[in-house]
Write a protein that holds these residues in place. Structure first.
Motif: not given
Length: 490
Positions: A365, A407-409, A426-429, A474
């Motif tokens: 990520l 773990d995030s962007q 944000f984006r995570d998995d 988050k």
């Protein structure tokens, strides 16, 4: 001015004579321990528009070659999907609130400090200080033009003074989006000394780069030094139609309806989302030309790769291919950029280095501020990474070693006049989450389960209170770490 031009001519002449003393086969760097860097980034080129992915109808054999023989980052994003913020993050390794480039640079935002600062420590400064020739070809878009008053025409591209070029000793910067008649400032040109070229801009720039690699022509370099060259290609940025007919030929019998087959495409303007670029009905017919421009840029990249090979530079040159942001092309009934959906948010990122890297697909990520420290680490310059950098050096992952992964962007969007405004997310998995501050003081929430809904067709915000609370907390944690004023309630 006459004295400056004479001195510039003497410098070019001496460099040219020194560069001609060796045959082309001897032009590899004298210090093989230092790799060269060729960083290629197109403008508005979405991740999906690479042939090997079989998502968009593009023909990109040279980009495919880099991906199949290098490290392809499948999860790369443009944290702020906009031209100037990407460039500032790339060069400084900092997020927009820190480097000050919060939106696109133009004369209406200069008074707010929205430009790359002279005192910033950039990747070009670092490599220049460590024995590299540093070069820029193409779009800069980080200078602050003289401020204009409200109502006056905006100035988008400005000449960059010599003392604000951050270590670049070769400078060939473009102005504007006329790809058929592009204008450039060369290394020694003053503000009023623009050169107009009657050639498609990517093709012309490829030829300038090939001259630079040779150390000849009007693009001299010290061939006894390694180089770090940044090539900022304007196409496939709109206006899409400014592309040679030979590339349009492949799409001549197909309409935008034939070509745009993603399940989330709509040819009707999306009125439910108040942000992003609208007017899809008027703009979407340019899609075939967008794909044609991608094909054309790929061909020019191939020419440069072949030149590297012929000069003996290929094996020890790190070639990076990326883009500043994507292009919606009707997905979700929107056009262009500056929104959290994958088509605008995701970007290509390929790192290719035959001498050192094993080909693989990497799902890290990674964020744009990570590029600078990671490239410096890859080049053996990790001790020179400025302490002000906010990104992380993930070069060891490129070498196949384990290390802590993000773990995030972050997703970001604001106006320089009010950094607490706009969009955050944000984006995570698993999820993409975005919140928009509306002009009336309310907030709009957008949440997508990317694993179950890869085309982001369904906004699930409000369906599961626990998930809503988790992503909200988050996001607050991410923004708190960056002292983001967006969290402040007014």
């Amino acid at each position: 001015m006459r004295k400056r031009k004479i001195l510039g001519f003497l410098f070019i002449t001496i460099s040219f004579l020194l560069g001609c003393k060796n045959e082309s086969t001897d032009k590899a760097n004298s210090d093989d321990s230092k790799p060269n860097l060729l960083y290629i980034f197109t403008d508005q080129h979405r991740r999906q528009a690479m042939g090997f992915l079989n998502e968009d109808p593009v023909y990109t054999p040279n980009i495919d070659f880099l991906a199949q023989n290098g490290v392809y980052f499948s999860k790369a994003v443009a944290n702020h999907p906009l031209c100037s913020p990407y460039r500032a993050m790339l060069f400084t390794g900092q997020y927009p609130l820190t480097n000050g480039v919060i939106a696109n640079c133009h004369s209406g935002r200069t008074a707010d400090g929205n430009y790359l600062k002279k005192e910033a420590q950039t990747i070009s400064d670092v490599v220049s200080q460590n024995g590299y020739n540093a070069g820029l070809v193409g779009k800069w878009h980080l200078e602050g033009p003289e401020p204009t008053n409200p109502g006056e025409p905006l100035v988008w591209s400005a000449w960059c003074p010599f003392d604000r070029r951050h270590g670049f000793d070769f400078w060939y910067a473009s102005k504007g989006n006329d790809h058929f008649n592009p204008q450039y400032w060369n290394t020694y040109a003053l503000e009023d000394e623009l050169q107009t070229v009657n050639q498609w801009s990517p093709e012309h720039e490829a030829e300038i780069i090939m001259e630079y690699l040779e150390g000849e022509g009007h693009a001299p370099r010290d061939i006894n030094k390694p180089f770090a060259l940044f090539w900022s290609v304007n196409p496939p940025h709109n206006p899409f139609h400014i592309v040679p007919d030979r590339y349009k030929e492949f799409y001549k019998d197909r309409t935008y309806i034939d070509l745009l087959q993603r399940p989330n495409v709509s040819f009707v303007d999306n009125k439910d989302i108040t942000v992003g670029d609208h007017g899809v009905e008027e703009k979407i017919n340019g899609a075939p030309d967008y794909f044609a421009a991608v094909n054309g840029v790929d061909e020019q990249i191939g020419r440069v790769i072949e030149k590297l090979k012929s000069l003996g530079l290929y094996d020890n040159t790190i070639i990076v291919f990326s883009s500043d942001h994507g292009e919606m092309l009707g997905s979700h009934g929107l056009m262009h950029k500056n929104i959290w959906f994958k088509e605008a948010y995701e970007i290509p990122l390929i790192v290719h280095w035959p001498q050192k890297l094993v080909p693989k697909t990497e799902d890290l990520l990674i964020s744009v501020p990570d590029y600078m420290p990671t490239l410096l680490g890859l080049m053996g310059l990790e001790k020179s990474i400025p302490k002000e950098v906010e990104g992380s050096d993930y070069s060891q992952i490129l070498f196949g070693q384990d290390m802590k992964r993000p773990d995030s962007q972050l997703y970001f969007g604001s106006e320089p006049s009010d950094p607490s405004s706009g969009k955050r997310g944000f984006r995570d998995d698993q999820h993409t989450f975005a919140v928009v501050k509306n002009e009336d003081g309310s907030k709009s929430y957008y949440l997508y389960n990317d694993q179950k809904d890869p085309y982001q067709l369904e906004n699930i915000w409000g369906r599961d209170q626990q998930i809503d609370q988790e992503v909200s907390l988050k996001l607050a944690e991410i923004l708190t770490k960056r002292n983001d004023p967006w969290l402040e309630e007014k």
